[in-house]
Design a protein around this motif. Structure first.
Motif, PDB file in Angstrom:
ATOM      1  N   SER A  48       0.826  -1.209   0.000  1.00  0.00           N
ATOM      2  CA  SER A  48       0.000   0.000   0.000  1.00  0.00           C
ATOM      3  C   SER A  48       0.859   1.257   0.000  1.00  0.00           C
ATOM      4  CB  SER A  48      -0.901   0.032   1.233  1.00  0.00           C
ATOM      5  OG  SER A  48      -1.787  -1.030   1.203  1.00  0.00           O
ATOM      6  N   LEU A  49       1.852   1.224   0.895  1.00  0.00           N
ATOM      7  CA  LEU A  49       2.722   2.385   1.040  1.00  0.00           C
ATOM      8  C   LEU A  49       3.479   2.643  -0.265  1.00  0.00           C
ATOM      9  CD1 LEU A  49       3.597   4.322   3.352  1.00  0.00           C
ATOM     10  CD2 LEU A  49       5.628   2.895   3.582  1.00  0.00           C
ATOM     11  N   LYS A  50       4.016   1.550  -0.817  1.00  0.00           N
ATOM     12  CA  LYS A  50       4.811   1.649  -2.039  1.00  0.00           C
ATOM     13  C   LYS A  50       3.955   2.183  -3.195  1.00  0.00           C
ATOM     14  CE  LYS A  50       5.663  -1.947  -4.483  1.00  0.00           C
ATOM     15  NZ  LYS A  50       5.955  -3.376  -4.742  1.00  0.00           N
ATOM     16  N   LEU A  51       2.757   1.570  -3.343  1.00  0.00           N
ATOM     17  CA  LEU A  51       1.891   1.983  -4.447  1.00  0.00           C
ATOM     18  C   LEU A  51       1.409   3.423  -4.260  1.00  0.00           C
ATOM     19  CD1 LEU A  51      -0.224  -1.222  -5.138  1.00  0.00           C
ATOM     20  CD2 LEU A  51       1.494  -0.163  -6.620  1.00  0.00           C
ATOM     21  N   ALA A  52       1.096   3.793  -3.023  1.00  0.00           N
ATOM     22  CA  ALA A  52       0.623   5.156  -2.779  1.00  0.00           C
ATOM     23  C   ALA A  52       1.731   6.165  -3.083  1.00  0.00           C
ATOM     24  CB  ALA A  52       0.152   5.302  -1.340  1.00  0.00           C
ATOM     25  N   LEU A  53       2.957   5.840  -2.665  1.00  0.00           N
ATOM     26  CA  LEU A  53       4.084   6.737  -2.939  1.00  0.00           C
ATOM     27  C   LEU A  53       4.339   6.840  -4.445  1.00  0.00           C
ATOM     28  CD1 LEU A  53       6.694   5.924  -0.134  1.00  0.00           C
ATOM     29  CD2 LEU A  53       5.543   8.101  -0.568  1.00  0.00           C
ATOM     30  N   PRO A  91      -5.776   9.447  -0.037  1.00  0.00           N
ATOM     31  CA  PRO A  91      -6.736   8.497  -0.602  1.00  0.00           C
ATOM     32  C   PRO A  91      -6.053   7.305  -1.263  1.00  0.00           C
ATOM     33  CG  PRO A  91      -6.692  10.510  -1.903  1.00  0.00           C
ATOM     34  CD  PRO A  91      -5.871  10.769  -0.698  1.00  0.00           C
ATOM     35  N   ALA A  92      -4.813   7.498  -1.751  1.00  0.00           N
ATOM     36  CA  ALA A  92      -4.138   6.402  -2.438  1.00  0.00           C
ATOM     37  C   ALA A  92      -3.779   5.295  -1.457  1.00  0.00           C
ATOM     38  CB  ALA A  92      -2.883   6.903  -3.153  1.00  0.00           C
ATOM     39  N   ILE A  93      -3.309   5.675  -0.277  1.00  0.00           N
ATOM     40  CA  ILE A  93      -2.920   4.625   0.671  1.00  0.00           C
ATOM     41  C   ILE A  93      -4.156   3.921   1.223  1.00  0.00           C
ATOM     42  CG2 ILE A  93      -2.808   5.968   2.822  1.00  0.00           C
ATOM     43  CD1 ILE A  93      -0.064   4.448   3.233  1.00  0.00           C
ATOM     44  N   GLY A  94      -5.287   4.615   1.181  1.00  0.00           N
ATOM     45  CA  GLY A  94      -6.514   3.982   1.648  1.00  0.00           C
ATOM     46  C   GLY A  94      -7.379   3.474   0.506  1.00  0.00           C
TER      47      GLY A  94
END
Lengths: 364, 306
Positions: B91-96, B240-243
């Motif tokens: 999640s963290l990687k994709l959100a970043l 919103p990306a991380i969630g």
């Protein structure tokens, strides 16, 4: 001094600049050619919209000419982007970088040129001293006054030692007193650095007091280039005479022309002699221009006569506004001296004596 | 008679009263709609899961223990909950990555709009907001249509003879990325544009005049001056990306779960509401800390937008 031919720092050759396309096309510059000499203080003077700033921007490289070339010491710089021209600009709004200190602003150009840190620091210190801002080097540009910002803008543009410095109405945002101070300061800087200055202004007084040579512009054209004295005393066209200083215009008919001199008859019937500007083609009628200080109001009869409408006291001199008998207005400027002073009153009938060599005939 | 000091004091008191009065609607909404439910979630995280979902009103820390540790169903030993960590890390990687990608794509877009003549800027902004008109789910399915094996890209590439076999894009991290960049791009462009619109482009000219190349002007002048927009845009995209829930569940398939899908699982099939609640609070805490660090590091005293 102005007429000693030297090397040309900038040569503008047949430059046209058109904005917009099709129907909405506007020629901001209409085939302008001018040479600016090395080390001179050159002023582009004209009303707003005359193309003076456009010409400056073309030299700086922010815009590119539609036609023509711009030579810097003989090589065409017109196609080069601004960061490849050894020319720097002092912007009207100063355009100081708000996220940098005074010193960082001044050093920016040298930094971009890839100069070593030590050299940059030394040069920045030198510049700060030149504009007397040593104490404020660490300040942000938002924390200094308008006059100080002006000095930083100057120092920033001078730091990379440009071949030509462009100044776009740099004094227009300052109040009167500060403007006077900066005018002297600018002259001093130009003298000390030996850099060619191209100065844009709409303020004729500023232009007259500061410049070695002036180009008067109107509607995208350069009307006349010359020293302050030439421009003021020998305006080439009516616009120049009108724009620079105050002028009286009188309709007249030409009786005879002999060399540079003409005999003209004014509407009042008086015959005076007038100088003829170069390139004038006589066709009977002409406009005669007379500077207010070259005429004299007298009690009694003169070359023309009228009624005093207003007397305005200016300290050093007095302006007498006269309504001529033919309905035109005419202003006479008399110097105020102690003692013997001619006093006029509103409503008084006066004569106006036009001195020899005072009148000129111009192209319209 | 009231002295000047007294009058001043009264005016100040009135000022304070007015301030509370004006902020009351916002405070009430935040209290009812945000803080209240959050407290309930926090409360649930300390209860015992019920047999068919929901909770039993009995205090338990099992939910929180399960966030980090796994209890073996046979011998009750605890081991590290690596699955949770993997999902959180993804999640963290994709959100970043989505934040960086939207910045890379959004920056030129915002710059383009900000440099248009004033009349046409509104049209461009309008075009940017058009995707908001459609439901998120539908937009995500549209992306699916483009990248699936029989989708637009693969069909085109096969027909052109560039590839023989369709490239597997759907149900990968790449698919989630594409979906998120598409969905969140406007959230980056709008604050960036707001910053750039205020940018004095004469400063850009001054930069060029002082021998800065285009890249140097971007790095040394434009970027520092629009940094508030970059910070705002990054936060708006990152949160919103991380969630993100819809995008990974449609485009990521079952394997490429993100944190929100994990939480949903606990409230649904997993029937472990306390764990779901604890996971929610955990991710919120981590995001908050991350944002505090980010904001502190990026909007130092150096940035003073004028």
């Amino acid at each position: 001094m102005p007429d000693t031919p030297g090397k040309n720092a900038i040569e503008v050759r047949g430059v046209r600049k058109v904005f917009g396309t099709g129907e909405a096309q506007v020629a901001a510059l209409d085939t302008v050619s001018v040479s600016i000499r090395e080390n001179e203080f050159f002023t582009l003077l004209g009303p707003s919209g005359c193309g003076k700033t456009t010409l400056l921007r073309l030299i700086a490289g922010f815009d590119f000419p539609s036609e023509g070339e711009i030579l810097l010491y003989g090589s065409d710089i017109a196609p080069l982007p601004p960061f490849k021209r050894p020319v720097n600009t002092v912007f009207q709004s100063y355009a100081l970088f708000p996220h940098m200190t005074v010193a960082e602003n001044i050093g920016f150009g040298l930094e971009m040129l890839g100069k070593p840190r030590a050299e940059i620091d030394a040069r920045v210190a030198e510049m700060l001293k030149l504009v007397r801002m040593e104490k404020l080097a660490k300040r942000r540009t938002s924390q200094i006054s308008g006059g100080q910002q002006q000095r930083v803008a100057l120092a920033r543009a001078l730091a990379p030692q440009p071949k030509v410095l462009l100044l776009d109405e740099p004094l227009s945002a300052l109040d009167y007193k500060l403007r006077k101070e900066m005018q002297i300061e600018l002259k001093r800087l130009q003298h000390e650095t030996g850099i060619t200055f191209i100065f844009v202004t709409h303020d004729q007084e500023e232009a007259l007091t500061m410049s070695d040579r002036i180009a008067v512009m109107s509607s995208g054209k350069i009307l006349q280039v010359g020293s302050a004295r030439e421009i003021y005393d020998r305006p080439a066209v009516r616009f120049v005479a009108d724009f620079i200083g105050e002028t009286n215009f009188l309709d007249a008919s030409i009786d005879s022309i002999d060399g540079g001199k003409a005999k003209v008859t004014l509407k009042s019937g008086a015959t005076i002699s007038a100088t003829v500007a170069d390139g004038f083609k006589p066709d009977g009628d002409a406009t005669v221009v007379i500077r207010p200080e070259h005429a004299k109001a007298v009690k009694g009869t003169g070359d023309i006569s009228g009624v005093v409408e207003n007397v305005v006291y200016f300290g050093t001199d007095t302006h007498v506004h006269v309504r001529l008998d033919d309905g035109e207005t005419f202003t006479v400027r008399q110097q105020n001296t102690r003692g013997a002073m001619m006093e006029f009153e509103r409503g008084e009938r006066v004569g106006i004596v036009i001195g020899d060599d005072a009148a000129q005939i111009l192209k319209d | 008679m009231a002295t000047a000091a007294e009058i001043e004091k009264q005016a100040e008191a009135r000022e304070v009263r007015n301030r509370w009065f004006l902020s009351a609607p916002a405070l009430i909404i935040i209290l009812l709609a945000a803080s209240g439910p959050l407290l309930i979630v926090l409360f649930y995280s300390f209860l015992t899961p019920g047999p068919y979902g929901d909770v039993v009103w009995k205090f338990s820390t099992e939910g929180w223990v399960s966030v980090f540790l796994e209890r073996d169903i046979f011998d009750d030993t605890l081991s590290f909950a690596s699955a949770h960590l993997t999902i959180f890390w993804r999640s963290l990687k994709l959100a970043l990555m989505a934040t960086v990608a939207t910045l890379v794509f959004g920056f030129p877009t915002a710059y383009f709009i900000a440099t248009r003549p004033e009349r046409t800027r509104d049209i461009w902004l309008f075009l940017i907001t058009i995707p908001f008109w459609t439901n998120l789910l539908i937009r995500t399915f549209a992306v699916l249509q483009v990248i699936r094996n029989e989708g637009l890209i693969n069909t085109a590439l096969i027909n052109l003879g560039i590839i023989d076999q369709p490239i597997q894009m759907l149900y990968t991290d790449f698919a989630i990325m594409v979906g998120m960049v598409y969905v969140y791009l406007p959230l980056m462009v709008l604050p960036l544009y707001a910053s750039m619109e205020k940018l004095d482009f004469r400063l850009v000219e001054a930069g060029y005049d002082l021998y800065a190349t285009r890249w140097q002007v971007l790095k040394r002048i434009i970027f520092p001056l629009v940094r508030p927009g970059v910070v705002a845009g990054s936060i708006l995209v990152f949160i919103p990306a991380i969630g993100a829930y819809v995008t990974p569940s449609v485009l990521g398939g079952g394997k490429n779960m993100m944190f929100a899908n994990l939480i949903e699982l606990q409230f649904g099939q997993g029937r472990n509401w306390p764990l779901g609640a604890a996971l929610s609070i955990t991710v919120m805490a981590i995001v908050m800390v991350a944002l505090l660090v980010y904001v502190r590091n990026t909007s130092g005293s150096e940035v003073r937008h004028g």
